[in-house]
Design a protein around this motif. Structure first.
Motif, PDB file in Angstrom:
ATOM      1  N   GLN A 150      18.348  15.215 -17.426  1.00 45.43           N
ATOM      2  CA  GLN A 150      17.488  16.363 -17.145  1.00 45.43           C
ATOM      3  C   GLN A 150      16.387  16.503 -18.176  1.00 45.43           C
ATOM      4  O   GLN A 150      15.230  16.799 -17.837  1.00 45.43           O
ATOM      5  CB  GLN A 150      18.337  17.633 -17.080  1.00 45.43           C
ATOM      6  CG  GLN A 150      19.215  17.713 -15.846  1.00 45.43           C
ATOM      7  CD  GLN A 150      20.130  18.911 -15.862  1.00 45.43           C
ATOM      8  OE1 GLN A 150      20.849  19.141 -16.832  1.00 45.43           O
ATOM      9  NE2 GLN A 150      20.129  19.681 -14.783  1.00 45.43           N
ATOM     10  N   MET A 151      16.706  16.288 -19.453  1.00 43.25           N
ATOM     11  CA  MET A 151      15.692  16.420 -20.486  1.00 43.25           C
ATOM     12  C   MET A 151      14.626  15.336 -20.347  1.00 43.25           C
ATOM     13  O   MET A 151      13.423  15.605 -20.468  1.00 43.25           O
ATOM     14  CB  MET A 151      16.315  16.349 -21.868  1.00 43.25           C
ATOM     15  CG  MET A 151      15.324  16.546 -23.015  1.00 43.25           C
ATOM     16  SD  MET A 151      14.473  18.159 -22.953  1.00 43.25           S
ATOM     17  CE  MET A 151      15.824  19.233 -23.464  1.00 43.25           C
ATOM     18  N   LEU A 152      15.036  14.105 -20.071  1.00 40.38           N
ATOM     19  CA  LEU A 152      14.064  13.021 -19.909  1.00 40.38           C
ATOM     20  C   LEU A 152      13.196  13.244 -18.671  1.00 40.38           C
ATOM     21  O   LEU A 152      11.992  12.951 -18.696  1.00 40.38           O
ATOM     22  CB  LEU A 152      14.793  11.680 -19.824  1.00 40.38           C
ATOM     23  CG  LEU A 152      15.442  11.219 -21.139  1.00 40.38           C
ATOM     24  CD1 LEU A 152      16.374  10.041 -20.886  1.00 40.38           C
ATOM     25  CD2 LEU A 152      14.378  10.848 -22.174  1.00 40.38           C
ATOM     26  N   ALA A 153      13.789  13.777 -17.614  1.00 39.17           N
ATOM     27  CA  ALA A 153      12.998  14.094 -16.421  1.00 39.17           C
ATOM     28  C   ALA A 153      11.975  15.186 -16.722  1.00 39.17           C
ATOM     29  O   ALA A 153      10.832  15.145 -16.245  1.00 39.17           O
ATOM     30  CB  ALA A 153      13.920  14.518 -15.276  1.00 39.17           C
ATOM     31  N   THR A 154      12.362  16.150 -17.548  1.00 39.91           N
ATOM     32  CA  THR A 154      11.444  17.209 -17.956  1.00 39.91           C
ATOM     33  C   THR A 154      10.245  16.638 -18.708  1.00 39.91           C
ATOM     34  O   THR A 154       9.124  17.149 -18.605  1.00 39.91           O
ATOM     35  CB  THR A 154      12.173  18.241 -18.836  1.00 39.91           C
ATOM     36  OG1 THR A 154      13.232  18.827 -18.084  1.00 39.91           O
ATOM     37  CG2 THR A 154      11.232  19.342 -19.297  1.00 39.91           C
ATOM     38  N   LEU A 155      10.473  15.566 -19.465  1.00 44.04           N
ATOM     39  CA  LEU A 155       9.403  14.911 -20.216  1.00 44.04           C
ATOM     40  C   LEU A 155       8.536  14.005 -19.342  1.00 44.04           C
ATOM     41  O   LEU A 155       7.588  13.402 -19.834  1.00 44.04           O
ATOM     42  CB  LEU A 155       9.986  14.100 -21.368  1.00 44.04           C
ATOM     43  CG  LEU A 155      10.643  14.927 -22.482  1.00 44.04           C
ATOM     44  CD1 LEU A 155      11.368  14.007 -23.466  1.00 44.04           C
ATOM     45  CD2 LEU A 155       9.599  15.763 -23.199  1.00 44.04           C
ATOM     46  N   GLY A 156       8.878  13.902 -18.066  1.00 47.40           N
ATOM     47  CA  GLY A 156       8.032  13.166 -17.140  1.00 47.40           C
ATOM     48  C   GLY A 156       8.525  11.790 -16.754  1.00 47.40           C
ATOM     49  O   GLY A 156       7.905  11.131 -15.914  1.00 47.40           O
ATOM     50  N   PHE A 157       9.618  11.329 -17.339  1.00 49.76           N
ATOM     51  CA  PHE A 157      10.131  10.011 -16.984  1.00 49.76           C
ATOM     52  C   PHE A 157      10.745  10.043 -15.582  1.00 49.76           C
ATOM     53  O   PHE A 157      11.428  11.005 -15.222  1.00 49.76           O
ATOM     54  CB  PHE A 157      11.210   9.558 -17.974  1.00 49.76           C
ATOM     55  CG  PHE A 157      10.703   9.272 -19.353  1.00 49.76           C
ATOM     56  CD1 PHE A 157      10.135   8.040 -19.662  1.00 49.76           C
ATOM     57  CD2 PHE A 157      10.793  10.231 -20.347  1.00 49.76           C
ATOM     58  CE1 PHE A 157       9.668   7.784 -20.938  1.00 49.76           C
ATOM     59  CE2 PHE A 157      10.335   9.978 -21.628  1.00 49.76           C
ATOM     60  CZ  PHE A 157       9.760   8.747 -21.933  1.00 49.76           C
ATOM     61  N   PRO A 158      10.502   9.012 -14.778  1.00 50.09           N
ATOM     62  CA  PRO A 158      11.242   8.885 -13.528  1.00 50.09           C
ATOM     63  C   PRO A 158      12.664   8.424 -13.858  1.00 50.09           C
ATOM     64  O   PRO A 158      12.865   7.298 -14.298  1.00 50.09           O
ATOM     65  CB  PRO A 158      10.470   7.822 -12.736  1.00 50.09           C
ATOM     66  CG  PRO A 158       9.597   7.125 -13.715  1.00 50.09           C
ATOM     67  CD  PRO A 158       9.474   7.971 -14.936  1.00 50.09           C
ATOM     68  N   VAL A 159      13.633   9.298 -13.694  1.00 51.88           N
ATOM     69  CA  VAL A 159      15.001   9.035 -14.137  1.00 51.88           C
ATOM     70  C   VAL A 159      15.895   8.767 -12.936  1.00 51.88           C
ATOM     71  O   VAL A 159      15.939   9.540 -11.982  1.00 51.88           O
ATOM     72  CB  VAL A 159      15.558  10.224 -14.945  1.00 51.88           C
ATOM     73  CG1 VAL A 159      17.000   9.931 -15.375  1.00 51.88           C
ATOM     74  CG2 VAL A 159      14.684  10.506 -16.159  1.00 51.88           C
ATOM     75  N   THR A 160      16.609   7.658 -13.026  1.00 50.03           N
ATOM     76  CA  THR A 160      17.649   7.333 -12.060  1.00 50.03           C
ATOM     77  C   THR A 160      18.985   7.379 -12.777  1.00 50.03           C
ATOM     78  O   THR A 160      19.129   6.834 -13.873  1.00 50.03           O
ATOM     79  CB  THR A 160      17.438   5.929 -11.461  1.00 50.03           C
ATOM     80  OG1 THR A 160      16.205   5.894 -10.755  1.00 50.03           O
ATOM     81  CG2 THR A 160      18.567   5.574 -10.506  1.00 50.03           C
ATOM     82  N   GLY A 180      24.572   1.086  -5.306  1.00 47.01           N
ATOM     83  CA  GLY A 180      23.760   2.003  -6.084  1.00 47.01           C
ATOM     84  C   GLY A 180      23.563   1.525  -7.506  1.00 47.01           C
ATOM     85  O   GLY A 180      22.487   1.711  -8.096  1.00 47.01           O
ATOM     86  N   LEU A 181      24.588   0.891  -8.082  1.00 46.20           N
ATOM     87  CA  LEU A 181      24.458   0.359  -9.443  1.00 46.20           C
ATOM     88  C   LEU A 181      23.385  -0.711  -9.497  1.00 46.20           C
ATOM     89  O   LEU A 181      22.546  -0.716 -10.407  1.00 46.20           O
ATOM     90  CB  LEU A 181      25.798  -0.208  -9.911  1.00 46.20           C
ATOM     91  CG  LEU A 181      25.790  -0.862 -11.293  1.00 46.20           C
ATOM     92  CD1 LEU A 181      25.433   0.153 -12.371  1.00 46.20           C
ATOM     93  CD2 LEU A 181      27.153  -1.496 -11.585  1.00 46.20           C
ATOM     94  N   LYS A 182      23.387  -1.611  -8.542  1.00 47.55           N
ATOM     95  CA  LYS A 182      22.376  -2.669  -8.516  1.00 47.55           C
ATOM     96  C   LYS A 182      20.974  -2.066  -8.389  1.00 47.55           C
ATOM     97  O   LYS A 182      20.035  -2.484  -9.074  1.00 47.55           O
ATOM     98  CB  LYS A 182      22.640  -3.631  -7.365  1.00 47.55           C
ATOM     99  CG  LYS A 182      21.654  -4.783  -7.287  1.00 47.55           C
ATOM    100  CD  LYS A 182      22.013  -5.750  -6.174  1.00 47.55           C
ATOM    101  CE  LYS A 182      21.016  -6.912  -6.131  1.00 47.55           C
ATOM    102  NZ  LYS A 182      21.355  -7.863  -5.027  1.00 47.55           N
ATOM    103  N   LYS A 183      20.845  -1.061  -7.547  1.00 47.86           N
ATOM    104  CA  LYS A 183      19.553  -0.409  -7.361  1.00 47.86           C
ATOM    105  C   LYS A 183      19.118   0.313  -8.635  1.00 47.86           C
ATOM    106  O   LYS A 183      17.934   0.289  -9.008  1.00 47.86           O
ATOM    107  CB  LYS A 183      19.628   0.582  -6.194  1.00 47.86           C
ATOM    108  CG  LYS A 183      18.304   1.244  -5.847  1.00 47.86           C
ATOM    109  CD  LYS A 183      18.447   2.134  -4.621  1.00 47.86           C
ATOM    110  CE  LYS A 183      17.114   2.802  -4.270  1.00 47.86           C
ATOM    111  NZ  LYS A 183      17.249   3.690  -3.079  1.00 47.86           N
ATOM    112  N   ALA A 184      20.061   0.962  -9.316  1.00 47.91           N
ATOM    113  CA  ALA A 184      19.741   1.709 -10.532  1.00 47.91           C
ATOM    114  C   ALA A 184      19.272   0.793 -11.650  1.00 47.91           C
ATOM    115  O   ALA A 184      18.413   1.170 -12.461  1.00 47.91           O
ATOM    116  CB  ALA A 184      20.961   2.508 -10.985  1.00 47.91           C
ATOM    117  N   LEU A 185      19.836  -0.394 -11.716  1.00 46.93           N
ATOM    118  CA  LEU A 185      19.501  -1.313 -12.793  1.00 46.93           C
ATOM    119  C   LEU A 185      18.248  -2.141 -12.509  1.00 46.93           C
ATOM    120  O   LEU A 185      17.526  -2.514 -13.445  1.00 46.93           O
ATOM    121  CB  LEU A 185      20.677  -2.265 -13.053  1.00 46.93           C
ATOM    122  CG  LEU A 185      21.955  -1.627 -13.606  1.00 46.93           C
ATOM    123  CD1 LEU A 185      23.056  -2.670 -13.699  1.00 46.93           C
ATOM    124  CD2 LEU A 185      21.696  -0.999 -14.967  1.00 46.93           C
TER     125      LEU A 185
END
Length: 308
Positions: A150-160, A180-185
């Motif tokens: 949540q904090m990294l998303a607040t800073l603007g990073f696209p977080v998965t 989903g793991l393969k997609k996340a990585l």
């Protein structure tokens, strides 16, 4: 009178002896806190996995074991522990982890190392991308992982985020399952590991999964050392991985002859990303004892079948 046995190292006892009584008072609890209650008199055990109590079978009237650590892998497999086991969810620990993770994500995102370590007279004018152009993946979406995401998303990073069970976190793309793991990585430029350590997560970063990351990716591991295959990581550092910042290891302290110490693309920190803070942990402990006395469900109970 409620009897609580404190089973942890001598070095932390003074901190908790100061922090726990005010927390009990706030909840209206009268607690006899000691390190030496007779087993048959104990209502609750406040325990570190490496504490003096390793055989829980004499504590026949104990209502719950309240773990002092966020991780439970060193205690959940104890066959003598049949009482309910609660994880530590400490706001101070969470805040500390968020600060450490965000600090190192920003360090790698901005390329700070090149300017701190590269004071060699070269005028470097490489601009970092904006945060919105830097995909970050967090493996593990428990209390710590979700807060960091949540904090990294607040800073603007696209977080998965990826977890073994499906989660929903505002502003974060949440995935589960092997697919989903393969997609996340795939294509992740910064990856943060905050998974619990189980049979299913051991070596989750291995030769196959490391190859999915973007060329020049950064790895940050404040979770558990065995989440990463050490040999595969060393090999990947010569291939597609730019740098690994590691706070946890299979053996701690990290042996002097371990290749991580001298590898130019590895930063070793001595398991300091965050820690349980007595003052804030005391609030969590007192709340669970209050719940136990009131007949309410305990918070943060460990699922023995999952191991966390």
């Amino acid at each position: 009178m409620i009897r609580a046995l404190f089973s942890a190292g001598d070095h932390v006892w003074p901190e908790y002896l100061e922090a726990l009584p005010p927390a009990f008072n706030t909840e209206g609890l009268i607690v006899d806190l000691s390190r030496s209650h007779a087993p048959e008199t104990v209502d609750y055990i406040i325990a570190a996995p490496n504490g003096p109590v390793q055989d829980f079978s004499p504590y026949t009237f104990c209502k719950a074991v309240l773990n002092l650590w966020a991780g439970v892998e060193d205690i959940v497999s104890n066959e003598t522990l049949t009482q309910p086991l609660a994880r530590m969810v400490d706001p101070g620990l969470t805040d500390g982890m968020v600060e450490w993770v965000v600090g190192h994500v920003m360090r790698h995102h901005l390329g700070i190392d090149a300017h701190i370590l590269g004071q060699d007279g070269e005028w470097r004018t490489d601009y970092p991308p904006l945060s919105r152009e830097r995909p970050v993946t967090i493996l593990g979406l428990g209390e710590l992982g979700a807060a960091c995401a949540q904090m990294l998303a607040t800073l603007g990073f696209p977080v998965t985020g990826w977890s073994r069970s499906q989660k929903t976190i505002q502003g974060v793309t949440c995935l589960a399952s092997d697919t989903g793991l393969k997609k996340a990585l795939t294509g992740a430029e910064i990856i943060v590991l905050l998974l619990p350590l189980t049979d299913a997560t051991t070596n989750i970063l291995n030769a196959k999964t490391l190859a999915l990351l973007a060329d020049g990716a950064f790895i940050i591991n404040p979770g558990r050392g065995p989440l990463i295959d050490d040999d595969a990581l060393v090999a990947a550092l010569d291939a597609n991985i730019a740098h690994a910042t590691l706070d946890v290891f299979r053996t701690e302290p990290l042996p002097e002859n371990h290749p991580f110490w001298k590898h130019p693309q590895v930063t070793v920190t001595p398991h300091i990303a965050s820690t349980t803070r007595a003052k804030t942990a005391a609030t969590c402990i007192a709340e669970n004892i209050r719940r136990g006395e009131a007949g309410e469900p305990f918070l943060y109970l460990v699922d023995r079948t999952k191991g966390y």
